[in-house]
Design a protein around this motif. Structure first.
Motif, PDB file in Angstrom:
ATOM      1  N   ILE A 166       0.838  -1.207   0.000  1.00 43.31           N
ATOM      2  CA  ILE A 166       0.000   0.000   0.000  1.00 43.31           C
ATOM      3  C   ILE A 166       0.872   1.256   0.000  1.00 43.31           C
ATOM      4  O   ILE A 166       0.592   2.232  -0.716  1.00 43.31           O
ATOM      5  N   LYS A 167       1.945   1.223   0.783  1.00 50.93           N
ATOM      6  CA  LYS A 167       2.833   2.384   0.842  1.00 50.93           C
ATOM      7  C   LYS A 167       3.485   2.649  -0.506  1.00 50.93           C
ATOM      8  O   LYS A 167       3.560   3.804  -0.961  1.00 50.93           O
TER       9      LYS A 167
ATOM     10  N   LEU B 206      -4.470  12.104  -8.509  1.00 50.43           N
ATOM     11  CA  LEU B 206      -4.839  13.075  -7.484  1.00 50.43           C
ATOM     12  C   LEU B 206      -4.607  14.502  -7.965  1.00 50.43           C
ATOM     13  O   LEU B 206      -5.363  15.411  -7.601  1.00 50.43           O
ATOM     14  N   ALA B 207      -3.583  14.708  -8.784  1.00 52.61           N
ATOM     15  CA  ALA B 207      -3.366  16.043  -9.352  1.00 52.61           C
ATOM     16  C   ALA B 207      -4.529  16.442 -10.257  1.00 52.61           C
ATOM     17  O   ALA B 207      -4.977  17.602 -10.242  1.00 52.61           O
ATOM     18  N   ILE B 208      -5.036  15.489 -11.033  1.00 50.26           N
ATOM     19  CA  ILE B 208      -6.194  15.769 -11.882  1.00 50.26           C
ATOM     20  C   ILE B 208      -7.416  16.086 -11.027  1.00 50.26           C
ATOM     21  O   ILE B 208      -8.195  17.008 -11.325  1.00 50.26           O
ATOM     22  N   VAL B 209      -7.593  15.332  -9.936  1.00 51.40           N
ATOM     23  CA  VAL B 209      -8.726  15.577  -9.040  1.00 51.40           C
ATOM     24  C   VAL B 209      -8.659  16.981  -8.443  1.00 51.40           C
ATOM     25  O   VAL B 209      -9.650  17.727  -8.426  1.00 51.40           O
TER      26      VAL B 209
ATOM     27  N   PRO C 174       5.474  16.830  -4.303  1.00 53.82           N
ATOM     28  CA  PRO C 174       5.423  17.015  -2.839  1.00 53.82           C
ATOM     29  C   PRO C 174       4.182  17.765  -2.367  1.00 53.82           C
ATOM     30  O   PRO C 174       3.668  17.484  -1.276  1.00 53.82           O
ATOM     31  N   LEU C 175       3.695  18.699  -3.182  1.00 57.18           N
ATOM     32  CA  LEU C 175       2.480  19.426  -2.814  1.00 57.18           C
ATOM     33  C   LEU C 175       1.282  18.487  -2.765  1.00 57.18           C
ATOM     34  O   LEU C 175       0.469  18.539  -1.831  1.00 57.18           O
ATOM     35  N   ILE C 176       1.163  17.595  -3.755  1.00 58.92           N
ATOM     36  CA  ILE C 176       0.055  16.631  -3.769  1.00 58.92           C
ATOM     37  C   ILE C 176       0.165  15.683  -2.585  1.00 58.92           C
ATOM     38  O   ILE C 176      -0.844  15.378  -1.921  1.00 58.92           O
ATOM     39  N   ARG C 177       1.378  15.224  -2.271  1.00 58.24           N
ATOM     40  CA  ARG C 177       1.536  14.313  -1.135  1.00 58.24           C
ATOM     41  C   ARG C 177       1.215  15.018   0.174  1.00 58.24           C
ATOM     42  O   ARG C 177       0.712  14.395   1.109  1.00 58.24           O
ATOM     43  N   THR C 178       1.502  16.293   0.256  1.00 59.37           N
ATOM     44  CA  THR C 178       1.171  17.045   1.466  1.00 59.37           C
ATOM     45  C   THR C 178      -0.333  17.226   1.607  1.00 59.37           C
ATOM     46  O   THR C 178      -0.892  17.084   2.701  1.00 59.37           O
ATOM     47  N   ILE C 179      -1.009  17.522   0.493  1.00 60.22           N
ATOM     48  CA  ILE C 179      -2.458  17.749   0.540  1.00 60.22           C
ATOM     49  C   ILE C 179      -3.186  16.482   0.985  1.00 60.22           C
ATOM     50  O   ILE C 179      -4.108  16.533   1.801  1.00 60.22           O
ATOM     51  N   PHE C 180      -2.764  15.341   0.455  1.00 55.33           N
ATOM     52  CA  PHE C 180      -3.461  14.082   0.733  1.00 55.33           C
ATOM     53  C   PHE C 180      -2.738  13.217   1.768  1.00 55.33           C
ATOM     54  O   PHE C 180      -3.093  12.046   1.940  1.00 55.33           O
ATOM     55  N   PHE C 181      -1.717  13.770   2.429  1.00 53.56           N
ATOM     56  CA  PHE C 181      -0.987  13.053   3.489  1.00 53.56           C
ATOM     57  C   PHE C 181      -0.430  11.720   2.984  1.00 53.56           C
ATOM     58  O   PHE C 181      -0.522  10.686   3.655  1.00 53.56           O
TER      59      PHE C 181
END
Length: 438
Positions: free
Chosen positions: A42-43, A55-58, A408-415
């Motif tokens: 999963i990781k 997620l960027a598209i979302v 990194p911005l997307i990973r920060t937004i979605f943890f």
């Protein structure tokens, strides 16, 4: 712990106490069990590029929905008395966002309001038709990216490809089985030659490909603009309008599914073949191995005996040829009534976005081209039925690239979990800060 249990060790010095180990003690001797395989899978999945892309598209769609709501007249009208009746504003926002994306779906994928099945799926065929030149040009940009070259000359390569195909084949009287492939080959060759000029100059003189492609874009545009105004070259016979002759019927791509789907022709099938070819070339062939080696580290590639200059020339020849294929999808498919200096329709620049979204991988570019084709096809329905400006779609495209370029911005937004490279970079920054403070 009871007094009796601690009595044997009470009063002993620390060095005589029994050792304590366990996963919570931090002791080196502690036995720490590895994480379950499911957790590791999963990781790794959450770290993958395709999850970040989706997620960027979302996020881009969410921001696009906010822009739709802000530009909607009903939302602005109801927001005046928001604190009196907030439900009206919320309903207006929902109607604006849902209506916009529902119209996008109807214009790009499936139209359930149509009376028959053929009309219902026509939006999907329009999407495929719009996507074909984007995919072809995007493949050219992506291939150059893999070799470490920034090819932003797709516009010039498309213009020269169209001009060469028109000069060489439009005046010929040949059967379709000869005329069509000859026109296609002439266009691909024209684009390859224009791209090859950049490769030769880069290899022989070290000139930067960005400057070369920008300048050659201008050269191609003004050259084609002059040719379509000059009788005897590309200007249509017996007219004084700056436009070329129409594409001969024997040189046009036949419709793939019939006349009810005019935007989908055999050019899309050729683009699929080009995608397979680029995938095989880069990922499976020995030439692709050398191209990728130059893209990773040209100095190491040169030390390994690879001719870096030759790889640059090969890369730009292929990139120009793929841009030429995009031009042929225009003049042999969707724009057969004649062309001028705007035949590229900004495809050459949009291809950069497609290549970035596709991570410079052949099938990633193919999927990104389909997405942008859907956005373009659906934008017309959004504007016609909902009054949403087409510029909103352009904003969504730009936001997609913005978020794709900032994982990194997307990973920060979605943890999402950080990658090993991000962890290493953070550790280096922390160590450097400690060294400075010390």
């Amino acid at each position: 712990m009871t007094p009796g249990a601690s009595e044997p060790t009470r009063g002993l010095p620390p060095e005589q106490l029994p050792t304590v180990s366990g996963p919570l003690t931090g002791s080196p001797e502690a036995e720490v069990l590895p994480p379950p395989r499911e957790n590791v899978a999963i990781k790794e999945m959450l770290r993958s590029n395709w999850v970040t892309t989706i997620l960027a598209i979302v996020v881009a769609m969410v921001v696009g929905g906010i822009l739709m709501a802000l530009t909607d007249e009903d939302v602005r009208a109801t927001s005046v008395y928001f604190f009196a009746r907030p439900g009206d504003t919320l309903v207006a926002v929902w109607n604006s966002v849902y209506g916009g994306y529902e119209a996008l779906f109807r214009g790009a994928i499936f139209n359930p309001r149509a009376s028959d099945f053929a009309t219902q799926i026509r939006p999907l065929t329009n999407t495929l038709g719009f996507a074909a030149p984007l995919i072809a040009a995007g493949l050219g940009v992506a291939l150059a990216f893999r070799v470490g070259l920034f090819n932003i000359g797709g516009r010039g390569q498309m213009l020269i490809a169209a001009a060469v195909a028109a000069l060489v084949t439009f005046n010929l009287d040949l059967p379709m089985f000869l005329h069509l492939p000859l026109t296609l080959a002439a266009g691909i060759a024209g684009g390859a030659i224009w791209g090859g000029i950049v490769g030769v100059l880069k290899a022989r003189t070290g000139a930067h490909e960005v400057i070369l492609t920008i300048m050659l874009n201008y050269v191609a545009f003004y050259l084609v603009a002059w040719m379509v105004r000059t009788p005897g070259l590309l200007q249509r016979a017996a007219e004084d309008q700056p436009i070329s002759d129409p594409t001969p019927p024997s040189a046009q791509f036949p419709n793939l599914l019939g006349e009810r789907f005019p935007l989908l022709d055999w050019g899309f099938v050729i683009v699929i073949g080009a995608t397979v070819f680029v995938w095989w070339l880069i990922e499976r062939s020995s030439l692709g191995l050398r191209l990728r080696a130059v893209g990773e580290n040209p100095h190491a590639a040169r030390a390994a005996g690879i001719s870096v200059q030759r790889m640059y020339i090969y890369a730009m020849l292929f990139a120009g040829g793929l841009a030429g294929l995009a031009a042929m999808n225009q003049i042999q498919g969707s724009v057969t009534s004649g062309f001028d200096g705007t035949i590229d329709a900004e495809i050459g620049f949009t291809a950069i976005t497609v290549a970035l979204l596709g991570r410079s991988r052949a099938w990633g570019v193919f999927a990104a081209g389909l997405l942008f084709g859907a956005l373009r096809a659906g934008s017309f329905t959004m504007q016609a039925s909902q009054g949403i400006p087409v510029d909103i779609v352009l904003v969504v495209q730009s936001l997609i690239v913005l978020f794709i370029a900032a994982p990194p911005l997307i990973r920060t937004i979605f943890f999402l979990p950080k990658t090993d490279a991000e962890k290493a970079a953070k550790a280096r920054a922390k160590a450097a800060k400690k060294a400075v403070n010390a």
